[in-house]
Each structure stands twice: as C-alpha cells, then as structure tokens.
Design a protein around this motif. Structure first.
Motif, mmCIF file in Angstrom:
data_model
loop_
_atom_site.group_PDB
_atom_site.id
_atom_site.type_symbol
_atom_site.label_atom_id
_atom_site.label_comp_id
_atom_site.label_asym_id
_atom_site.label_seq_id
_atom_site.Cartn_x
_atom_site.Cartn_y
_atom_site.Cartn_z
ATOM 1 N N CYS A 1 -11.998 22.564 13.167
ATOM 2 C CA CYS A 1 -10.852 21.976 12.469
ATOM 3 C C CYS A 1 -11.231 21.442 11.092
ATOM 4 O O CYS A 1 -10.347 21.097 10.301
ATOM 5 C CB CYS A 1 -10.242 20.850 13.306
ATOM 6 N N GLY A 2 -12.559 21.356 10.823
ATOM 7 C CA GLY A 2 -12.992 20.872 9.521
ATOM 8 C C GLY A 2 -13.182 21.960 8.489
ATOM 9 O O GLY A 2 -13.461 21.673 7.319
ATOM 10 N N THR B 1 -4.893 21.426 16.155
ATOM 11 C CA THR B 1 -5.040 21.200 17.591
ATOM 12 C C THR B 1 -6.407 21.723 18.004
ATOM 13 O O THR B 1 -6.609 22.946 18.122
ATOM 14 C CB THR B 1 -3.936 21.913 18.385
ATOM 15 N N PRO B 2 -7.391 20.848 18.215
ATOM 16 C CA PRO B 2 -8.756 21.311 18.529
ATOM 17 C C PRO B 2 -8.880 21.771 19.976
ATOM 18 O O PRO B 2 -8.187 21.268 20.873
ATOM 19 C CB PRO B 2 -9.610 20.070 18.270
ATOM 20 N N ARG B 3 -9.791 22.742 20.187
ATOM 21 C CA ARG B 3 -10.100 23.219 21.538
ATOM 22 C C ARG B 3 -11.612 23.401 21.650
ATOM 23 O O ARG B 3 -12.261 23.835 20.710
ATOM 24 C CB ARG B 3 -9.393 24.535 21.843
ATOM 25 N N THR B 4 -12.150 23.064 22.818
ATOM 26 C CA THR B 4 -13.589 23.204 23.056
ATOM 27 C C THR B 4 -13.795 23.917 24.378
ATOM 28 O O THR B 4 -13.908 23.283 25.424
ATOM 29 C CB THR B 4 -14.279 21.823 23.070
ATOM 30 N N GLN C 1 -12.865 25.764 18.306
ATOM 31 C CA GLN C 1 -11.633 26.494 18.050
ATOM 32 C C GLN C 1 -10.568 25.501 17.606
ATOM 33 O O GLN C 1 -10.552 24.357 18.060
ATOM 34 C CB GLN C 1 -11.165 27.258 19.292
ATOM 35 N N CYS C 2 -9.709 25.958 16.718
ATOM 36 C CA CYS C 2 -8.668 25.073 16.195
ATOM 37 C C CYS C 2 -7.411 25.884 15.925
ATOM 38 O O CYS C 2 -7.466 26.896 15.208
ATOM 39 C CB CYS C 2 -9.147 24.393 14.911
ATOM 40 N N GLU D 1 -16.046 27.598 1.648
ATOM 41 C CA GLU D 1 -16.521 26.341 2.234
ATOM 42 C C GLU D 1 -17.898 26.541 2.862
ATOM 43 O O GLU D 1 -18.807 25.727 2.689
ATOM 44 C CB GLU D 1 -15.523 25.863 3.284
ATOM 45 N N LEU D 2 -18.082 27.650 3.572
ATOM 46 C CA LEU D 2 -19.376 27.926 4.189
ATOM 47 C C LEU D 2 -20.420 28.319 3.148
ATOM 48 O O LEU D 2 -21.598 27.959 3.282
ATOM 49 C CB LEU D 2 -19.222 29.031 5.225
ATOM 50 N N LEU D 3 -20.022 29.020 2.115
ATOM 51 C CA LEU D 3 -20.961 29.369 1.051
ATOM 52 C C LEU D 3 -21.510 28.112 0.384
ATOM 53 O O LEU D 3 -22.711 28.010 0.089
ATOM 54 C CB LEU D 3 -20.280 30.263 0.011
ATOM 55 N N ALA D 4 -20.633 27.140 0.163
ATOM 56 C CA ALA D 4 -21.088 25.891 -0.438
ATOM 57 C C ALA D 4 -22.003 25.130 0.514
ATOM 58 O O ALA D 4 -23.010 24.537 0.094
ATOM 59 C CB ALA D 4 -19.873 25.034 -0.815
ATOM 60 N N ARG D 5 -21.671 25.182 1.812
ATOM 61 C CA ARG D 5 -22.477 24.453 2.792
ATOM 62 C C ARG D 5 -23.892 25.016 2.866
ATOM 63 O O ARG D 5 -24.863 24.276 2.990
ATOM 64 C CB ARG D 5 -21.798 24.517 4.160
ATOM 65 N N TYR D 6 -24.014 26.335 2.783
ATOM 66 C CA TYR D 6 -25.334 26.974 2.899
ATOM 67 C C TYR D 6 -25.905 27.376 1.541
ATOM 68 O O TYR D 6 -26.925 28.069 1.481
ATOM 69 C CB TYR D 6 -25.235 28.187 3.829
ATOM 70 N N ARG D 7 -25.251 26.957 0.473
ATOM 71 C CA ARG D 7 -25.731 27.174 -0.886
ATOM 72 C C ARG D 7 -26.014 28.653 -1.164
ATOM 73 O O ARG D 7 -27.080 29.038 -1.640
ATOM 74 C CB ARG D 7 -26.982 26.333 -1.154
#
Length: 908
Positions: free
Chosen positions: A402-403, A420-423, A436-437, A535-541
């Motif tokens: 969800c983030g 609505t989060p799901r685990t 999952q969201c 968002e993931l590209l920034a997280r993993y540079r």
C-alpha cells in the motif's frame, strides 16, 4: 489415520503451505537453495495426450526427451551436453503428420522409447544403451484403453507404461481385471505377470526401483502397496482407513491421486483426504500434520521433490485450496521431511506459470517450461538462516504494497481512493507487511486498482530471471504491448477463463522486487505503473529507462480488451471495438472522446456512416451517435446475423431474411426472404445495389432503398453437392465465384452472364477486381489473374499455402501478396512475373496495404514497411501482436495490435 478436508488434487499441490528445513539448531548443513545449472531447448509437451505417457525420462546419467520427427535427444544430466540423438522412428508419408514417439523413459544405463504409428496401427517399445546409443531390443506391444469391460472388472488411471531399473512394467487396461506384466529392461523378455483383484479402482506411479499401487476395492477397502518390478511381488502392503462414506455413497469409487518421489516417498489423496508415506509404507503425516508449523529439528532428511507448485492458501475450515490470486510468483519444489513428515518447499528462479516437474536425481531436479525449454536445478546445502522459504530474504525487506502508491497518485483516475491491505499466508508463514493492496474507488464507475508484491528475491539477478521466464510466457500466450515495453515493465492483457475478454495487468521488475498491477482500466495502469516503477528505481538507486518508443509514433491508445476488427477513421476520429466496448478517439492526438459499453464481449465488426457508429452485440444491433457515443437505437438480431451499411440504409441479414433499416431512426423499411438460408459471408454494397449470397449458391441483387429484387443468379455446385458463392462488385460488373470453381462476370443491372471461366482449384475468398483485371485466390495457394473484360486467364502464380485471411493489394501495375510462410511477393500485374520477395518472418500476415509507394504488412509481432518498387526494408516496429493490421488515413498509419491502437507517421 487420515484427516479429511484437505483438497484432493492439491494434496501435494498445496504442499506448499509449509516452511523450509531452517530449524536445525546444531548448525548441520541443510537444503537452502535451488539454482539453475543448465537449460536446453525442449520441443514436446510433458506427457502424451493420448496415452498419458511421459515425453521426458530422467536418470542419474541422462535426460532423454522426445525431440520431434521420430527422434529422441539424450543429454548428460549433470552438464546438459547433448550426448546423442536417437533416430527411433523416422517420419514417413504415412506418419509424418504426427510424431510417432509417444513415450520416453531413462533408467540407469537404458533409454526406453514407446512409439505409436497410428497410420499403421503399430505400437512398439525400443530400448537403447544410454552410454553408446546401441539398440538393445525392440518389441511390439498393445497399449489400449479398456473396451467393453464388465462393470465389476475394475479401472485403471495412470501411465500404462512404467519404467524402472528393475523392469519395464506394462498395465494391461483391456484385461478383466487389469493386469500387470514386466519386461526385462536390458533384453525386453517377459519376466513376470500378475492380475489385479476384480472390482478395484487402481492408480500407480513408479520410483527408480519400485512401483507403488493405490487401489480402492469393493467393500470400501483402500490399500497402498509397493511391488518389486522384476517379480511383481509385494515389498509391503498397507491397508488404509476406509474413505468416508460420503465419498462412496453413490456407488462410484472416490477420486484417487498418487504421486511418488524418485526415492519412494508417496503422497496419497482419496477424495479430499490426504496423507504422506515413507518408502517402507510408514505413515509420515496426514495432510494437516504435514502443514503444521512445528517440525522435527532432529531430522532434516528431505525426500527428492515430489511436485513443483505455486503457492496455496488455507481456507477457514482448514482445507487446502490453490491460490486463485497467483501469488507468489515463483515456482516451488516440494519435498517431504523423512523424520517429521512435514512438507518442505524452496523457491526456484522461475515463474510458476506453466512449469512442470520432469523428474529428479539425487540433488537435482528437471523442470519443463511452457516457453519451450527444460532446465536442470541443483540443490545447495548450507546452514539455515530461517528465511529459506523467502529465498533467504528477511520478511522485513519486503515493501509495503500500500506504500508503493498514494491517493495522490490515483487522483488523476478518481479522487478519494482508499487502500485495503491484504497479507496472504505463504506456506504457513505470514509476512509482517501487507504484500497486496486493493485501491477502492469512491464511485462505482471508477476502476479498482490492485497492487501485489509478487516476490522479493535474494538478488536483482534472480528477480530478473523470474521476471524473464514470466514475460517470455506472457509474450508467447497473451496479448502484450511491445511499443510501451521497457526494461522494467510489461503491459499485457491476461486471458480470462471464458475466453471472451481479458484482464489488463502490468508486471514490474526493479532490482530484487517484482510487482504486479491489475485493473479493468488499461488507461489507469498506463498512468500508475510508471509511478510504481519510478518509486522502486529511486529506492534502489537505479537509472530510469531509456525511451524505446519508435520515433515516428504519434500516439498510442490502450483499450481494455482485444481488438477484433480494424479501426475505422471517419470525421477526424478513430473508432474501434475491443472486448465489449466501443472506443472513439481523436485521430490526430489519440485523446479519448468517449467509450460505450455494449456487452461483455463483441466480436465486431464496426462501421461508421451518417454520423452514426454501427456495431452488433449479442442479440442486438446498435447505432451509436458518432460524436457522443450515446445509443440512438437498437434492433434485435439472431446469433448468426451479419450486416452492411450504406448511406441512409443498414442491411441486416439473419437466417433466411434480409432487412433494410433506416440508419437515423432504425425503422424497418423493407425485408426480403430467401428460399435458402443466407450465407455467413457479408453482403456487398455497390452503389444502389446490395448483393447477398445464400447457402444454396444463389446471388441476389436487391435495391438498397426498397429491397426490391433486381435479379437472382444460381451458381453451380461442387462435385460433393455443396453450394457456396462469394461475390465482389465493381461498377457495371459483379464477379461471383461458385463452389464449381467457376468465376463469373455478371451484368450488374440484369444479372446476365458476360463470361464464365473455370479455375484450376476451388476458391475460398471473394474475387478482387482491380483496374482491368480480376484476381482470385485458389484454395491450393494459387493466385489467378483474369482479364476483367473477357475472363481470359492472364497468368497464375503459386506461392503455396496462403496466409489467412488471404489478402492482396494492387498499386501502380504491381500486385502484392503474402504467402503462408510469411513471405511478401511483388508481381508484375501484366505478366505475373515476380519482381521481388521479402520475408517478414511469420506464417500469418495481415495486409499488405500500399500507401504512397510503400508496402505495409503486419507479421511476426511487428509492422514492416517495404519499398514498393525494390522490396527493400524501410523500417520495422515491434508491436507485440502477432499480426497487427495497418490502415492509412489522413497522412497517418493506424495500427491495430492486440489491445492497442497506435498512430504512426509513415516516415520514422
């Protein structure tokens, strides 16, 4: 004892609700990882569809596989090196259409092959020395399904041939009751035979040195037995608890399912009851016990893998069910712990979609991919760290699903989305963050957006391998968009179970993370997937992708389903139908104008005239306002109706009736009845006349305005008595091809015959009038060119099999056509001499069309532009759709590719 409520076939499928052997407190090495050792091309399905016999055989020295054309390839199991190719049953004119190799096995030192030459009714077993390739023996056998058996004789489900080191065991399914017999694996001589008890439902599976039998007999008796293949004498027999009466009250036996690991561990399911047994018949665990979180820390002896499966979930009542959400993405190899009876699972660096376990040897497993490769994996050992189930990735390292999106990200789709989060549980373990969201919109007409973190790998390389296997499968089986594809994401439409629509999804892989987005709206996914990627590209540079869109791309429009017909360009707009929706977009910019839902699925076509868009849905014909998409009127139709439109008229043909409707109001103006059912081919309108063929081979010429019949002409029948007519009109002449292979030129005003020419083969497609010639495609792959005035045959060109639909284009004295091998031909229109040919690399070709001296064709997942005079390649653009269609209008090319419409400038 047996515990009920565990899913039957999921028995071992759902074996996946477990942890790994990460609980050895003394630090002893334990299995921690599967890694790919090698891979090789594979050509056969896992099993033969007729007999259920395997196409792959595995032993410690060799992997043998059916390779087509009556051959078997033998690879070194450890290195993958091709050792030899066995020519078992070379194809002949009699059997060439079907590979006679119907089964392959490998044991220590021997390769056994089963051939079934249906053209000769010949079934044989062949045995070869695995080291030298020398033929050891060949023996005729009869492998047939039971016929006319007594009701109490018994039944057998399973492979009729099982090959072990100690014997080749044949199951005689036609015997009453079914019987087993054994051949010596090195000589082929019979060494043992035994009959099974009457009235039993039997299934069997083999290990390297034994055959395991599971049967349910009269009186509700259930037995599990291991027999010596060389003697067919029992090694042991276990009487199992009788199945619950609820499974047998109707008199039929319960469903039996048995899977055995290479070293003899057995998984049994009877109805919805599951249990696991050791090689000695000892009960290791029931289904629920196998899935308990607690396991023995004293014994981490794993069996060889029993199944290769995806994740599963546990229902509220404790039953095991396959996970419909397809989460997680990787495939898992499942074993049973010899000490505790727990099921053990470790992930592979491969997608779980369409993969199968071929076989195992000590420390190795062989996996077949639907994309046409077989891979060998080796098991590595180490000191468990507690996260082997997650490829040694700490659960805290998984991102919060969800983030990865925010409400602000979704605001351009609709304001007010709520996450609505799901685990879900993974093999009995729950991750600490939601993986999952579902983003729920505030209004019903906005799409739900689902985001799933499908996997986090131990390294970017492993994640890239899983991503690669999944995207390769998608590109082979689904509709995808190659134009918007980049190094990190793939936009595609997943096929639905009904086959009438599709489910839009985007798969994203950045670093070690693989994310899947799904929504009913591909426009929403096109907006959101790049945000998740970035968002993931920034997280993993990691760097942003280099744009890959072609330089001459003007715009692209994603529909929510598969396009079923060419788009129509009219009045500055492009109209298209996909799934059950009609879309309109600005022709210059691609800006959406409107979308109207017709039904769950509409197969097309779509036509535009008089400011209206016409489309036929299930049970109704619809007229939509071309400017707004608002429905103006509808008219009921039958399931096999067709239509054609002209100015102020729609002609609907349904059964034996043709109806003329006013385009503006939908009011019925006239109707015409035929003595025969009208053919399914579409009517042809030329000027003020509509031509309609019926199933009796008669062509009717009707006045478009009044429906008055101007004339009718009956064509000839084929030798088998069948009738068929296809029609094309060109001003004062109508060209008709009958089932009698004759091309007729008829006077458009009276129907009088002008000429009649017999062609060399039947013709399945309408004739094509162009200039002073008329062209006809023969069913044998011959193009005929006739003089339009006299009917004299000018020339014939035979490229062979034709692409479907068989299309050709005529421009500036040249004829362009595509054959069934994906080759474009350019012919001189006067002489028929070939001026050039160019391969576009596929058997199915859409087009060609000619625009401003350039030939365009869709084939091999790309649009090809060729110089019309020389055939030289100008450019090629990948689209993803196997045979994209191209139309030219207003100085642009509009490409219909899978679920997308692309507007291209003719010059890149």
């Amino acid at each position: 004892m047996l515990i009920t409520r565990a899913a039957a076939v999921v028995l071992l499928t759902a074996a996946l609700l477990t942890g790994t052997a990460a609980d050895t407190p003394d630090g002893r090495p334990a299995p921690v990882q599967w890694r790919m050792a090698w891979s090789a091309p594979a050509e056969a399905d896992l099993v033969n569809g007729t007999h259920g016999t395997p196409h792959y055989g595995v032993s410690q020295p060799a992997l043998a596989m059916a390779a087509g054309q009556g051959t078997v390839r033998v690879h070194d199991a450890r290195t993958g090196a091709l050792v030899r190719t066995l020519s078992v049953a070379p194809t002949t004119p009699g059997n060439g259409s079907r590979d006679p190799v119907a089964g392959v096995w490998a044991t220590s030192g021997t390769v056994v092959v089963f051939t079934d030459d249906q053209s000769r009714g010949d079934q044989r077993l062949h045995a070869y020395d695995a080291r030298t390739g020398a033929l050891l023996w060949r023996r005729a056998v009869t492998i047939a399904s039971p016929r006319n058996q007594a009701s109490d004789a018994g039944t057998y489900e399973g492979s009729p041939i099982m090959v072990t080191e100690r014997g080749v065991v044949l199951v005689d399914q036609a015997a009453e009751p079914p019987a087993l017999r054994t051949l010596d694996p090195r000589t082929g001589t019979p060494v043992a035979r035994t009959a099974r008890p009457r009235g039993c439902a039997l299934t069997a599976d083999a290990t390297a040195r034994s055959v395991v039998l599971l049967d349910h007999c009269a009186g509700n008796h259930l037995r599990l037995a291991s027999v010596d293949p060389s003697t067919l004498r029992p090694n042991w027999t276990r009487t199992l608890p009788s199945p619950p009466r609820t499974l047998t009250d109707d008199g039929s036996p319960p469903s039996l399912h048995l899977v055995v690991s290479g070293d003899g561990y057995a998984g049994v399911s009877v109805g919805d009851v599951s249990s696991f047994y050791g090689p000695d018949g000892r009960l290791l665990s029931t289904g629920q016990e196998a899935l308990r979180a607690a396991g023995s820390a004293r014994d981490s002896r794993w069996s060889r893998p029993m199944r290769l499966n995806q994740g599963a979930t546990t229902g509220g009542d404790g039953a095991l069910w396959g996970d419909a959400s397809r989460w997680p993405l990787p495939a898992f190899l499942v074993s049973v712990d010899a000490g505790s009876g727990r099921l053990r699972a470790l992930p592979l660096d491969a997608s779980s979609t369409h993969v199968s376990l071929v076989g195992t040897t000590p420390g190795m497993a062989f996996v077949l991919f639907a994309t046409g490769r077989v891979a060998a994996y080796t098991l590595t050992y180490g000191v468990p760290g507690g996260h082997e189930l997650f490829d040694r990735v700490p659960p805290d390292a998984w991102p919060d699903a969800c983030g990865l999106l925010t409400a602000a990200d979704l605001r351009p789709v609709a304001d007010g989305y709520v996450p609505t989060p799901r685990t879900p549980t993974l093999f009995g373990e729950r991750l600490p963050k939601p993986v999952q969201c579902d983003w729920i919109p505030p209004v019903d007409d906005a799409p739900v957006v689902s985001l799933s973190v499908d996997w986090v790998s131990s390294s970017s390389a492993v994640a890239a391998q899983i991503f690669a296997t999944e995207t390769a499968r998608i590109k082979q089986t689904e509709i995808y968009d190659a134009i918007t594809e980049d190094a990190y994401l793939l936009d595609y439409i997943r096929s639905t179970a009904t086959g009438t629509g599709g489910a839009p999804e985007v798969l994203v892989n950045v670093g070690p993370v693989i994310v899947r987005l799904a929504s009913a709206s591909r426009s929403a996914l096109r907006l959101l997937a790049p945000l998740v990627r970035d968002e993931l590209l920034a997280r993993y540079r990691l760097p942003r992708p280099v744009p890959t869109a072609p330089s001459n791309l003007r715009w692209t429009f994603p529909t929510d389903g598969q396009l079923r017909d060419d788009p129509v360009v009219a009045g500055g707009a492009v109209y298209a139908i996909a799934g059950g929706r009609v879309h309109a977009m600005d022709a210059s910019s691609g800006r959406p104008l409107w979308t109207t839902v017709i039904a769950e699925f509409v197969g097309g076509p779509l036509r535009v005239t008089d400011g209206l868009v016409f489309v036929e849905g299930p049970g109704s014909f619809h007229a939509l306002d071309a400017r707004t998409g608002r429905r103006r009127w509808r008219h009921p139709v039958g399931p096999s109706s067709t239509f054609v439109v002209a100015k102020r008229r729609v002609i609907l043909v349904d059964g034996e009736t043709a109806v003329g409707l006013d385009t503006v109001s939908g009011r019925e103006l006239w109707h015409f009845h035929s003595a025969d059912t009208f053919s399914i081919s579409r009517p042809v309108i030329d000027g003020a006349t509509v031509y309609i063929d019926d199933a009796g081979g008669t062509v009717h010429a009707l006045d478009v305005a009044t429906g008055r019949r101007r004339w009718s002409v009956r064509t000839g029948a084929a030798k088998d008595g069948s009738h068929r007519a296809t029609t094309a009109a060109a001003g004062k002449v109508v060209y008709v091809i009958g089932a009698d292979r004759r091309l007729r030129a008829l006077d458009a005003a009276t129907g009088a015959r002008r000429w009649n020419t017999l062609l060399g083969s039947p013709v399945a497609f309408p004739p094509v009038p162009a200039g002073d010639a008329v062209y006809a495609w023969g069913a044998a792959g011959v193009l005929y060119a006739l003089d339009a005035r006299t009917g004299r045959l000018r020339w014939a060109f035979a490229p062979g099999a034709v692409s479907f639909p068989a299309e050709l284009a005529v421009d500036r004295g040249r004829v362009y056509l595509a054959d069934g091998d994906g080759v474009l031909h350019c012919l001189d229109a006067v002489t028929g001499m070939e001026q050039w040919r160019q391969s576009v690399g596929a058997d199915h070709v859409s087009g060609p069309i000619v625009h401003a001296g350039t030939v365009y064709a869709g084939a091999g997942g790309a649009v090809h532009a060729l110089d019309g005079i020389t055939g030289a390649r100008k450019w090629r653009i990948r689209t993803g759709s196997q045979a994209p269609s191209v139309i030219a209008a207003g100085g642009l090319l509009y490409v219909s590719a899978g679920g997308d419409i692309h507007a291209l400038r003719p010059t890149p």
